[in-house]
Write a protein that holds these residues in place. Structure first.
Motif, PDB file in Angstrom:
ATOM      1  N   SER A  32      -9.320  -1.588  -1.158  1.00 49.22           N
ATOM      2  CA  SER A  32      -7.916  -1.173  -0.992  1.00 49.22           C
ATOM      3  C   SER A  32      -7.391  -1.482   0.403  1.00 49.22           C
ATOM      4  O   SER A  32      -6.175  -1.602   0.599  1.00 49.22           O
ATOM      5  CB  SER A  32      -7.771   0.320  -1.294  1.00 49.22           C
ATOM      6  N   ARG A  33      -8.282  -1.647   1.369  1.00 53.10           N
ATOM      7  CA  ARG A  33      -7.846  -1.968   2.731  1.00 53.10           C
ATOM      8  C   ARG A  33      -7.382  -3.416   2.862  1.00 53.10           C
ATOM      9  O   ARG A  33      -6.774  -3.776   3.855  1.00 53.10           O
ATOM     10  CB  ARG A  33      -8.982  -1.686   3.721  1.00 53.10           C
ATOM     11  N   GLN A  34      -7.682  -4.244   1.851  1.00 50.71           N
ATOM     12  CA  GLN A  34      -7.295  -5.652   1.892  1.00 50.71           C
ATOM     13  C   GLN A  34      -6.055  -5.948   1.056  1.00 50.71           C
ATOM     14  O   GLN A  34      -5.657  -7.103   0.920  1.00 50.71           O
ATOM     15  CB  GLN A  34      -8.463  -6.510   1.402  1.00 50.71           C
ATOM     16  N   VAL A  35      -5.438  -4.912   0.533  1.00 52.12           N
ATOM     17  CA  VAL A  35      -4.259  -5.095  -0.311  1.00 52.12           C
ATOM     18  C   VAL A  35      -3.113  -5.690   0.489  1.00 52.12           C
ATOM     19  O   VAL A  35      -2.864  -5.316   1.635  1.00 52.12           O
ATOM     20  CB  VAL A  35      -3.833  -3.748  -0.931  1.00 52.12           C
ATOM     21  N   GLU A  36      -2.428  -6.640  -0.130  1.00 51.63           N
ATOM     22  CA  GLU A  36      -1.195  -7.200   0.403  1.00 51.63           C
ATOM     23  C   GLU A  36      -0.094  -7.001  -0.635  1.00 51.63           C
ATOM     24  O   GLU A  36      -0.368  -6.624  -1.781  1.00 51.63           O
ATOM     25  CB  GLU A  36      -1.369  -8.696   0.698  1.00 51.63           C
TER      26      GLU A  36
ATOM     27  N   TYR B 263      -9.193   5.058  -5.358  1.00 52.55           N
ATOM     28  CA  TYR B 263      -8.332   4.445  -4.343  1.00 52.55           C
ATOM     29  C   TYR B 263      -7.145   3.724  -4.967  1.00 52.55           C
ATOM     30  O   TYR B 263      -6.429   2.991  -4.279  1.00 52.55           O
ATOM     31  CB  TYR B 263      -9.146   3.474  -3.484  1.00 52.55           C
TER      32      TYR B 263
ATOM     33  N   ARG C  39      -3.774   4.667  -3.393  1.00 52.61           N
ATOM     34  CA  ARG C  39      -3.662   4.092  -2.049  1.00 52.61           C
ATOM     35  C   ARG C  39      -3.335   2.607  -2.137  1.00 52.61           C
ATOM     36  O   ARG C  39      -2.522   2.086  -1.362  1.00 52.61           O
ATOM     37  CB  ARG C  39      -4.962   4.304  -1.276  1.00 52.61           C
ATOM     38  N   ALA C  40      -3.983   1.901  -3.077  1.00 55.19           N
ATOM     39  CA  ALA C  40      -3.762   0.466  -3.209  1.00 55.19           C
ATOM     40  C   ALA C  40      -2.305   0.165  -3.571  1.00 55.19           C
ATOM     41  O   ALA C  40      -1.677  -0.730  -2.989  1.00 55.19           O
ATOM     42  CB  ALA C  40      -4.703  -0.117  -4.260  1.00 55.19           C
TER      43      ALA C  40
ATOM     44  N   ALA D  29       0.270   2.124  -3.095  1.00 62.71           N
ATOM     45  CA  ALA D  29       1.109   2.525  -1.959  1.00 62.71           C
ATOM     46  C   ALA D  29       1.111   1.453  -0.871  1.00 62.71           C
ATOM     47  O   ALA D  29       2.086   1.311  -0.119  1.00 62.71           O
ATOM     48  CB  ALA D  29       0.618   3.851  -1.388  1.00 62.71           C
ATOM     49  N   SER D  30       0.033   0.694  -0.790  1.00 65.31           N
ATOM     50  CA  SER D  30      -0.065  -0.362   0.216  1.00 65.31           C
ATOM     51  C   SER D  30       0.559  -1.668  -0.224  1.00 65.31           C
ATOM     52  O   SER D  30       0.569  -2.637   0.546  1.00 65.31           O
ATOM     53  CB  SER D  30      -1.541  -0.600   0.582  1.00 65.31           C
ATOM     54  N   GLY D  31       1.039  -1.728  -1.467  1.00 65.54           N
ATOM     55  CA  GLY D  31       1.742  -2.924  -1.918  1.00 65.54           C
ATOM     56  C   GLY D  31       1.209  -3.570  -3.171  1.00 65.54           C
ATOM     57  O   GLY D  31       1.801  -4.546  -3.664  1.00 65.54           O
TER      58      GLY D  31
END
Length: 474
Positions: free
Chosen positions: A35-39, A57, A60-61, A63-65
């Motif tokens: 999820s930290r690599q989501v664009e 997650y 979160r994913a 929400a991150s785009g």
């Protein structure tokens, strides 16, 4: 990835849209599992691992785009729910590769896969847009993630394929069917799991069995210097191209020599000409890797001059693989700690010995900081003993064996080969090795650090380069 609508992805994967108000929304970003690599526009594939469940997650994913989640169960965000996320990811990769029609180059082997893949990628990139496996993401998850990075502009897709048993490579080739298949070697990596080199050869040969026929453009690129690999020509319908130092190799090397720094130089011969190559990589074993890359580039239409120039300019793309760094005080650190098997361990020691010629002229010493080689089964004692013996035969100044019983086997081999003084020592762990080296290194010394990935011995190299006492686990 090529843009696909959520409806198309559901159809490809056999999934069920969940909480998706508009199925025409398109995935325009990368497919990721972290999820930290989501664009923006990503598809987040939620895997349930041993310690972390990606479904936790999902919110979160998005929400991150992320546009949606590929999931095995409903989550409180837009998702495509499938029976098996891994299989769905593979199906998506196959569909994308088939739509693109890009040339798929797949490679496997017991040793040198990642270094060779990096060479192929750098050579082909000078010819046309190329996508390749990052690092060693060569399994059932990493391979489709790599394939899904391809776009309409991608001409070459270079995929590393790993195996821990019979059928693994056959499965991977089913996800991304290759037109060109390269087999580097058959060694003893994972021999404890396979049971023998013949079984390893059986598994690696699944790659050439999956190739299309010669009439359909299939090409098997095989190592002429490895009898088990050469014999795979009988297992494929594809055209066979041989590489190596053998006289009958289609792509071969002559006049192989080493520079004073330990970098190989040779004359490259292909069916269309010859050229001079001096690699930026360290160790004579990279000659075979470079020839493999040259053979792939040759069959894809590059000229010998183009190949030689590209090889001479290629470097290391993946971390902790013969990374050579000089410190300000004249000490050289060779971080080859990503992984180890008997073949790669021997190659690294020979590279260290070659680099040591210049070091000794300047009053320096060579240090081999070695840890266990995993998954060798009943061959473990003999293989560790043989590595210890080789260190002595190569006149390595100091052997530092790190960790439990395998370390004692390394030292036993050195002792039995005649290392009876202070040339070899066993230490308990990485920190003990760091402490020892900090107290004894002097300008001009060259330090090789190598072990299987599970050992985490890169901490030694990183600590010696960072100037700090202990490097935390990463």
């Amino acid at each position: 990835m090529i843009a696909l609508s959520l409806a198309e992805i559901a159809d490809i994967t056999g999934g069920r849209p969940h909480d998706i108000p508009d199925p025409s929304v398109r995935i325009t970003g990368p497919v990721v599992i972290d999820s930290r690599q989501v664009e923006a526009g990503s598809l987040f594939a939620a895997f349930a691992g041993e310690h972390v469940d990606g479904h936790d997650y999902a919110e979160r994913a998005v929400a991150s785009g992320a546009a949606a989640v590929l999931a095995a169960r409903p989550v409180d965000v837009p998702a495509i729910v499938v029976a098996d996320v891994e299989k769905a990811l593979g199906a998506l990769a196959r569909a994308v590769v088939e739509r693109l029609g890009t040339d798929v180059v797949a490679l496997t082997g017991s040793a040198g896969k990642t270094s060779t893949k990096d060479l192929i990628a750098q050579v082909l990139q000078t010819h046309a847009p190329t996508v390749w496996t990052p690092g060693s993401l060569n399994n059932e998850i990493g391979l489709p993630l790599t394939a899904l990075r391809a776009t309409e502009e991608t001409r070459h897709l270079v995929l590393e394929m790993g195996a821990r048993g019979i059928g693994h490579i056959a499965y991977l080739t089913g996800l991304t069917p290759p037109r060109i298949g390269l087999v580097l070697n058959v060694g003893t990596a994972h021999i404890g799991e396979f049971g023998g080199r013949e079984q390893i050869a059986q598994a690696k040969g699944e790659l050439v069995e999956a190739l299309p026929s010669e009439a359909e453009g299939g090409i098997a690129v095989l190592n002429a210097d490895d009898p088990l690999v050469r014999a795979m020509s009988a297992r494929t319908k594809a055209r066979t191209v041989l590489f190596g130092e053998a006289d009958d190799a289609d792509v071969r090397a002559s006049e192989v020599r080493m520079t004073p720094a330990g970098q190989p130089s040779f004359t490259l011969h292909t069916p269309t000409g010859c050229g001079e190559v001096t690699l930026r990589l360290y160790g004579e074993h990279h000659v075979s890797n470079a020839l493999a890359a040259a053979a792939v580039a040759h069959v894809l239409g590059m000229s010998t001059e183009e190949i030689a120039t590209a090889l001479s300019g290629a470097g290391t793309l993946s971390r902790w693989r013969m990374e050579v760094t000089g410190r300000a005080d004249g000490v050289t650190i060779v971080n080859d700690a990503y992984n180890a098997n008997p073949e790669s361990m021997r190659a690294a020691l020979r590279a260290l010995a070659a680099m040591g010629g210049t070091a000794r002229a300047d009053g320096g010493r060579t240090w081999a900081v070695l840890g266990p080689m995993a998954e060798l089964g009943d061959a473990s004692l003999a293989e560790h003993d043989a590595v210890g013996r080789l260190a002595v035969r190569l006149n390595v100044s100091k052997l530092v064996a790190v960790g439990g019983r395998e370390a004692s086997w390394l030292q036993l081999g050195a002792y039995n080969e005649g290392s009876w003084g202070e040339e070899s020592v066993v230490v308990s762990d990485a920190q003990a090795a760091i402490d020892l080296l900090r107290s004894e290194l002097r300008p001009g010394d060259v330090v090789l650090v190598k072990a299987s990935r599970s050992v985490g011995l890169e901490r030694v190299a990183l600590a010696l380069l960072s100037g700090e006492g202990e490097v935390a686990d990463r």
